[in-house]
Motif scaffolding. Structure first.
Motif, PDB file in Angstrom:
ATOM      1  N   ILE A  15       5.190   9.533  10.400  1.00  0.00           N
ATOM      2  CA  ILE A  15       5.124   9.752   8.956  1.00  0.00           C
ATOM      3  C   ILE A  15       5.246   8.431   8.207  1.00  0.00           C
ATOM      4  CG2 ILE A  15       6.323  10.811   6.995  1.00  0.00           C
ATOM      5  CD1 ILE A  15       7.190  13.043   8.984  1.00  0.00           C
ATOM      6  N   VAL A  16       6.235   7.617   8.595  1.00  0.00           N
ATOM      7  CA  VAL A  16       6.449   6.325   7.926  1.00  0.00           C
ATOM      8  C   VAL A  16       5.228   5.423   8.100  1.00  0.00           C
ATOM      9  CG1 VAL A  16       7.843   4.228   7.939  1.00  0.00           C
ATOM     10  CG2 VAL A  16       8.954   6.462   8.134  1.00  0.00           C
ATOM     11  N   ALA A  17       4.679   5.397   9.311  1.00  0.00           N
ATOM     12  CA  ALA A  17       3.512   4.547   9.576  1.00  0.00           C
ATOM     13  C   ALA A  17       2.319   4.978   8.727  1.00  0.00           C
ATOM     14  CB  ALA A  17       3.154   4.596  11.062  1.00  0.00           C
ATOM     15  N   LEU A  18       2.080   6.289   8.630  1.00  0.00           N
ATOM     16  CA  LEU A  18       0.953   6.789   7.835  1.00  0.00           C
ATOM     17  C   LEU A  18       1.173   6.530   6.346  1.00  0.00           C
ATOM     18  CD1 LEU A  18       0.314  10.133   9.747  1.00  0.00           C
ATOM     19  CD2 LEU A  18      -1.248   8.179   9.624  1.00  0.00           C
ATOM     20  N   LYS A  19       2.427   6.649   5.870  1.00  0.00           N
ATOM     21  CA  LYS A  19       2.720   6.329   4.464  1.00  0.00           C
ATOM     22  C   LYS A  19       2.430   4.869   4.165  1.00  0.00           C
ATOM     23  CE  LYS A  19       6.114   7.593   2.010  1.00  0.00           C
ATOM     24  NZ  LYS A  19       7.492   7.781   1.505  1.00  0.00           N
ATOM     25  N   GLN A  20       2.796   3.995   5.096  1.00  0.00           N
ATOM     26  CA  GLN A  20       2.554   2.569   4.897  1.00  0.00           C
ATOM     27  C   GLN A  20       1.061   2.253   4.849  1.00  0.00           C
ATOM     28  OE1 GLN A  20       4.784   0.848   8.140  1.00  0.00           O
ATOM     29  NE2 GLN A  20       6.657   0.675   6.935  1.00  0.00           N
TER      30      GLN A  20
ATOM     31  N   GLY B  94      -1.006   4.132   3.335  1.00  0.00           N
ATOM     32  CA  GLY B  94      -1.525   4.660   2.084  1.00  0.00           C
ATOM     33  C   GLY B  94      -1.844   6.139   2.079  1.00  0.00           C
ATOM     34  N   PHE B  95      -1.549   6.863   3.170  1.00  0.00           N
ATOM     35  CA  PHE B  95      -1.820   8.295   3.210  1.00  0.00           C
ATOM     36  C   PHE B  95      -0.829   9.041   2.324  1.00  0.00           C
ATOM     37  CE2 PHE B  95      -3.976   6.940   7.027  1.00  0.00           C
ATOM     38  CZ  PHE B  95      -5.061   7.803   7.122  1.00  0.00           C
ATOM     39  N   GLN B  96      -1.326  10.060   1.619  1.00  0.00           N
ATOM     40  CA  GLN B  96      -0.466  10.897   0.806  1.00  0.00           C
ATOM     41  C   GLN B  96       0.264  11.900   1.699  1.00  0.00           C
ATOM     42  OE1 GLN B  96      -2.941  12.647  -2.203  1.00  0.00           O
ATOM     43  NE2 GLN B  96      -3.416  10.690  -3.175  1.00  0.00           N
ATOM     44  N   LEU B  97       1.431  12.378   1.221  1.00  0.00           N
ATOM     45  CA  LEU B  97       2.233  13.291   2.030  1.00  0.00           C
ATOM     46  C   LEU B  97       1.488  14.586   2.349  1.00  0.00           C
ATOM     47  CD1 LEU B  97       5.783  12.860   0.458  1.00  0.00           C
ATOM     48  CD2 LEU B  97       4.981  12.031   2.676  1.00  0.00           C
ATOM     49  N   SER B  98       0.650  15.047   1.412  1.00  0.00           N
ATOM     50  CA  SER B  98      -0.105  16.276   1.676  1.00  0.00           C
ATOM     51  C   SER B  98      -1.075  16.078   2.828  1.00  0.00           C
ATOM     52  CB  SER B  98      -0.869  16.708   0.423  1.00  0.00           C
ATOM     53  OG  SER B  98      -1.761  15.689  -0.003  1.00  0.00           O
TER      54      SER B  98
ATOM     55  N   LEU C 135      -9.678  13.082   2.590  1.00  0.00           N
ATOM     56  CA  LEU C 135      -9.485  11.641   2.787  1.00  0.00           C
ATOM     57  C   LEU C 135     -10.588  10.835   2.108  1.00  0.00           C
ATOM     58  CD1 LEU C 135      -8.336  11.576   6.529  1.00  0.00           C
ATOM     59  CD2 LEU C 135      -6.924  11.348   4.479  1.00  0.00           C
ATOM     60  N   GLN C 136     -11.802  11.366   2.103  1.00  0.00           N
ATOM     61  CA  GLN C 136     -12.895  10.694   1.387  1.00  0.00           C
ATOM     62  C   GLN C 136     -12.596  10.627  -0.098  1.00  0.00           C
ATOM     63  OE1 GLN C 136     -16.190  13.120   2.705  1.00  0.00           O
ATOM     64  NE2 GLN C 136     -16.975  11.502   4.037  1.00  0.00           N
ATOM     65  N   GLN C 137     -12.064  11.729  -0.635  1.00  0.00           N
ATOM     66  CA  GLN C 137     -11.701  11.739  -2.054  1.00  0.00           C
ATOM     67  C   GLN C 137     -10.610  10.717  -2.341  1.00  0.00           C
ATOM     68  OE1 GLN C 137     -10.807  15.997  -2.563  1.00  0.00           O
ATOM     69  NE2 GLN C 137     -12.633  16.177  -3.830  1.00  0.00           N
ATOM     70  N   GLN C 138      -9.607  10.655  -1.470  1.00  0.00           N
ATOM     71  CA  GLN C 138      -8.541   9.676  -1.651  1.00  0.00           C
ATOM     72  C   GLN C 138      -9.105   8.258  -1.581  1.00  0.00           C
ATOM     73  OE1 GLN C 138      -5.305   9.846   1.142  1.00  0.00           O
ATOM     74  NE2 GLN C 138      -4.276   8.068   0.249  1.00  0.00           N
ATOM     75  N   TYR C 139     -10.025   8.037  -0.624  1.00  0.00           N
ATOM     76  CA  TYR C 139     -10.631   6.711  -0.477  1.00  0.00           C
ATOM     77  C   TYR C 139     -11.356   6.309  -1.751  1.00  0.00           C
ATOM     78  CZ  TYR C 139     -13.999   3.159   0.994  1.00  0.00           C
ATOM     79  OH  TYR C 139     -14.753   2.026   1.064  1.00  0.00           O
TER      80      TYR C 139
END
Length: 346
Positions: free
Chosen positions: A35-40, A42-46, A67-71
């Protein structure tokens, strides 16, 4: 935060001791690290919840869309920040000849009202007035760079020169944050160049951008790995190397102690790292700056773990021009400052 992750369902609820303490397993710890690695990154918690808890076979299409939308959202934010950076560069990147104009511009900005469309027109007029001053004299690039570059006091004079030339080659000061110069890379390059090492570029456009005059002065021959005059783009270079075994076989035969310059095909850099691991290739230095959106970043990470002296640009950025500029900067400083040893203490 751990309690929050429990509430979101990212972390499963832990067992409790008789005294009501939470009891976490090694598997829980590993999940938390993910979780910490993915947050770092830039991934959102959802998105993290879907990545870690959903059936990948069912959710991959939906998650990919999210993920495309987030990108695209991140790219829009970067575009807005780039506009802000451009405005700041236009102000603080002025040389001495523009200092009076700079002071006037800042004074006018303080009085600017942009709540209406008329205000936006006024702002455009200000930029036009400032741009008119550029016709009065040539740009002093070094003065501008001194105003814009971050603190490089921990870098050697030779490395600062290298970084400055790379920034000037692409016009993006933020590139400095992504350039990686491996330990001993500058020393290895200067030693190899003074020994008349062979310079090998991955494709002809990279070789064409190399400073042949100075390299000839050092006695360094220049050759091309993919010696096909029809290969002139990143796509063509990648396909040629992937499908024509002759170039892969030729890479295995490259001389030890050479400087290998990769500016186009990520597969070339990956193959070079493989050859190094197997003991088939021992270059003095690799300048690895291929372009690509998945293979290139991976190839650069492999290069940085290879144990070979390297110069690279993290991520997707790079290209043949930057790779050649890096080589040319090292060549020029080797000739112009042969007795400089400032890089040895950095």
């Amino acid at each position: 935060m751990v309690r929050h992750y429990h509430q979101l369902g990212i972390l499963p609820p832990p067992e409790r001791s008789r005294s009501n303490y939470r009891l976490y397993t090694q598997e829980n710890v590993q999940q938390l690290r993910r979780i910490v690695a993915l947050k770092q990154q830039g991934f959102q918690l959802s998105h993290i919840r879907e990545l870690l808890t959903s059936d990948a076979a069912i959710e991959v299409k939906n998650l990919t869309h999210q993920l495309q939308q987030q990108y695209h959202s991140v790219m829009q934010q970067m575009a807005r920040l780039r506009q802000t950076a451009t405005a700041l560069e236009g102000l603080i990147g002025r040389d001495r000849s523009c200092q009076n104009l700079q002071a006037e511009a800042i004074a006018q900005l303080r009085l600017l009202e942009v709540e209406s469309q008329d205000g936006l027109v006024q702002l455009e007029q200000l930029w036009e007035n400032w741009d008119a001053a550029t016709h009065a004299h040539p740009e002093e690039f070094q003065e501008s760079l001194q105003q814009l570059l971050p603190d490089l006091s921990n870098r050697s004079e030779i490395e600062i020169d290298l970084l400055s030339k790379l920034v000037l080659a692409c016009g993006d000061v933020s590139l400095v944050n992504f350039i990686r110069v491996g330990k001993g890379a500058i020393a290895a390059a200067r030693h190899a160049l003074t020994q008349g090492c062979e310079i090998i570029g991955d494709v002809a456009p990279v070789v064409a951008a190399c400073d042949r005059t100075r390299l000839s002065h050092l006695g360094c021959p220049v050759t091309t790995l993919i010696a096909d005059p029809h290969v002139s783009s990143v796509v063509e270079a990648e396909q040629a190397f992937w499908h024509q075994s002759q170039w892969q076989e030729q890479l295995q035969q490259l001389p030890a102690g050479c400087i290998f310059v990769v500016g186009y095909a990520p597969s070339v850099l990956i193959a070079a790292c493989d050859a190094i691991t197997k003991g088939h290739f021992q270059p003095a230095l690799i300048i690895g700056m291929p372009i690509g959106f998945s293979h290139a970043p991976a190839a650069k990470r492999r290069l940085m773990r290879s144990g070979i002296p390297y110069i690279t640009v993290e991520g997707t950025m790079g290209g043949g021009l930057l790779a050649a500029v890096a080589l040319n900067a090292l060549v020029e400083s080797t000739i112009e400052k042969p007795d400089c040893h400032c890089y040895l203490g950095k």
